[in-house]
Design an enzyme around this catalytic site. Structure first.
Site, PDB file in Angstrom:
ATOM      1  N   GLY A  92      25.139  -9.963  -8.682  1.00  0.00           N
ATOM      2  CA  GLY A  92      25.554 -11.316  -9.042  1.00  0.00           C
ATOM      3  C   GLY A  92      26.936 -11.296  -9.665  1.00  0.00           C
ATOM      4  O   GLY A  92      27.263 -10.385 -10.441  1.00  0.00           O
ATOM      5  N   GLN A  96      28.554 -14.261 -16.269  1.00  0.00           N
ATOM      6  CA  GLN A  96      28.338 -12.976 -16.925  1.00  0.00           C
ATOM      7  C   GLN A  96      28.715 -11.810 -16.028  1.00  0.00           C
ATOM      8  O   GLN A  96      29.265 -10.804 -16.487  1.00  0.00           O
ATOM      9  CB  GLN A  96      26.878 -12.860 -17.374  1.00  0.00           C
ATOM     10  N   LYS A 117      27.692 -11.215   1.278  1.00  0.00           N
ATOM     11  CA  LYS A 117      29.017 -11.080   1.873  1.00  0.00           C
ATOM     12  C   LYS A 117      29.603 -12.406   2.317  1.00  0.00           C
ATOM     13  O   LYS A 117      30.823 -12.608   2.271  1.00  0.00           O
ATOM     14  CB  LYS A 117      28.972 -10.109   3.053  1.00  0.00           C
ATOM     15  N   GLN A 158      16.917 -15.161  -9.862  1.00  0.00           N
ATOM     16  CA  GLN A 158      16.155 -13.943 -10.096  1.00  0.00           C
ATOM     17  C   GLN A 158      14.720 -14.113  -9.641  1.00  0.00           C
ATOM     18  O   GLN A 158      14.132 -13.222  -9.013  1.00  0.00           O
ATOM     19  CB  GLN A 158      16.194 -13.568 -11.578  1.00  0.00           C
ATOM     20  N   HIS A 179      19.342 -11.632 -20.183  1.00  0.00           N
ATOM     21  CA  HIS A 179      18.529 -12.760 -20.646  1.00  0.00           C
ATOM     22  C   HIS A 179      17.068 -12.365 -20.444  1.00  0.00           C
ATOM     23  O   HIS A 179      16.718 -11.802 -19.401  1.00  0.00           O
ATOM     24  CB  HIS A 179      18.875 -14.001 -19.836  1.00  0.00           C
TER      25      HIS A 179
END
Length: 404
Positions: A92, A96, A117, A158, A179
């Site tokens: 990711g 962050q 991609k 996620q 997190h």
């Protein structure tokens, strides 16, 4: 598992989130950056360390002793040696991912990025100097190459992609979060971590942009650190080292549960939702009582963010009070209990809503809708077009530093 499997997960309504920067996490850290050194005046904010053992300091925070770790305990040479056999696969490249990834790279660690991609995040990563085939890969390829898997996808993403990712988190790898949302609320997210790997957390207390900017300034953001699962017996040490490597100035210990409870609670409360609600209420009353937009905004937002909040950040509420007139102090002291009494029941309701999973359920359901991004953009446009923030744009334009 082949990359096609992960790609199928990305075709869901959440797929777009993987290619777009995540919504910035909190905070008023930006206000603290405006603090001038002269405001500190030598005051101590915590007591002298009571003891220090192998880099761990026990600090007295208002009568409660807590262990903290400092950047000085992990100089760059020590970090390079500690992670010399590791490949950090950062999955990711949102807020962050951007901040932590660039800081890891600048610290000389072997870090690679895993994103789709065809997505925007791939282009963003290339613009930041990540090179396809060298340190920029499709998600599955990055996970296969990595020894430490840093899952920095959005919370909802996620959950959506976990069936494709979990089989690739094999024995010997380390799973890293910023997190506690996904593992703690696994009954809702379905993120049940493998039982044979270390699972750790480093949660910077600020947006990815702030993580990056403070690092570049030679400073460091404060972060919490936690261990969810320790298979090797070295999970905490690894978490602390990674915390410093991603740009933390110091780290304090917590748990996955406490991190996610306090984080969701804070974002909805004083850090974002609550403070916005107070801004709106005060501004609207001033306007309804005949005050101009410029006056209402200056007395509600501009003075707070540009003058008073930096003083609180520098040295506390009493320091800010002492910088104000005696009339202002008297009124603030008198009205504080009334606001506290009015607001505390709301904050208790909020904490209950976080702890019982209602906030998690709401977030997952909303952010999983096919039109999530369009609905979010519409909400941001509504906020942007509120009179208070249109007035604010004009006020900011009058600041001397913004004059052309």
């Amino acid at each position: 598992m082949s990359s096609r499997t992960f790609s199928r997960a990305l075709r869901s309504p959440l797929g777009r989130q993987l290619a777009s920067p995540a919504v910035q996490r909190r905070t008023f850290v930006s206000a603290l950056n405006a603090v001038r050194a002269t405001a500190v005046s030598g005051r101590a904010t915590v007591s002298v360390p009571a003891q220090q053992t192998r880099g761990v300091k026990t600090i007295d925070f208002a009568g409660s002793k807590e262990e903290v770790y400092e950047r000085e305990d992990w100089p760059k040479e020590k970090l390079l040696d500690y992670f010399k056999n590791d490949t950090l696969a950062l999955i990711g490249y949102g807020s962050q991912g951007h901040g932590q990834g660039l800081n890891l790279r600048d610290n000389g660690l072997n870090v690679i990025i895993g994103v789709r991609k065809s997505g925007k995040s791939w282009k963003d990563a290339e613009q930041d100097g990540w090179v396809a085939g060298k340190n920029l890969f499709e998600v599955d390829e990055a996970i296969s190459r990595g020894t430490i898997i840093m899952n920095l996808l959005s919370d909802a993403a996620q959950s959506e992609t976990w069936p494709a990712i979990k089989p690739q988190i094999t024995e010997g790898k380390t799973l890293y979060f910023s997190h506690g949302f996904s593992p703690v609320f696994k009954d809702l997210t379905n993120v049940d971590v493998p039982t044979n790997v270390d699972v750790i957390l480093v949660a910077p207390k600020g947006s990815g942009r702030t993580v990056r900017s403070l690092f570049r300034e030679g400073r460091g953001i404060n972060s919490s650190v936690a261990v969810y699962q320790d298979v090797t017996g070295k999970a905490e040490e690894k978490a602390v080292a990674l915390g410093v490597a991603v740009g933390s100035g110091y780290l304090y210990k917590t748990t996955f549960e406490k991190e996610v409870y306090s984080d969701l609670y804070g974002e909805r409360g004083c850090l974002m939702g609550g403070i916005h609600g107070m801004f709106l209420a005060q501004y609207e009353v001033l306007r309804e009582r005949g005050h101009s937009p410029s006056e209402a905004f200056n007395e509600t937002v501009e003075e707070a963010t540009q003058s008073l909040y930096p003083l609180i950040g520098a040295n506390g509420m009493d320091w800010m009070y002492e910088a104000c007139s005696t009339t202002a102090r008297r009124g603030a002291i008198d009205w504080t209990p009334r606001f506290k009494d009015a607001l505390k029941p709301v904050f208790n309701q909020l904490y209950d809503s976080v702890k019982n999973g209602e906030e998690t359920k709401r977030s997952l359901e909303y952010n999983s809708q096919p039109d999530y991004r369009a609905r979010y953009d519409a909400e941001m446009e509504e906020i942007r077009n509120m009179e208070i923030w249109r007035a604010g744009k004009a006020v900011r334009g009058l600041r001397p530093e913004n004059q052309k």
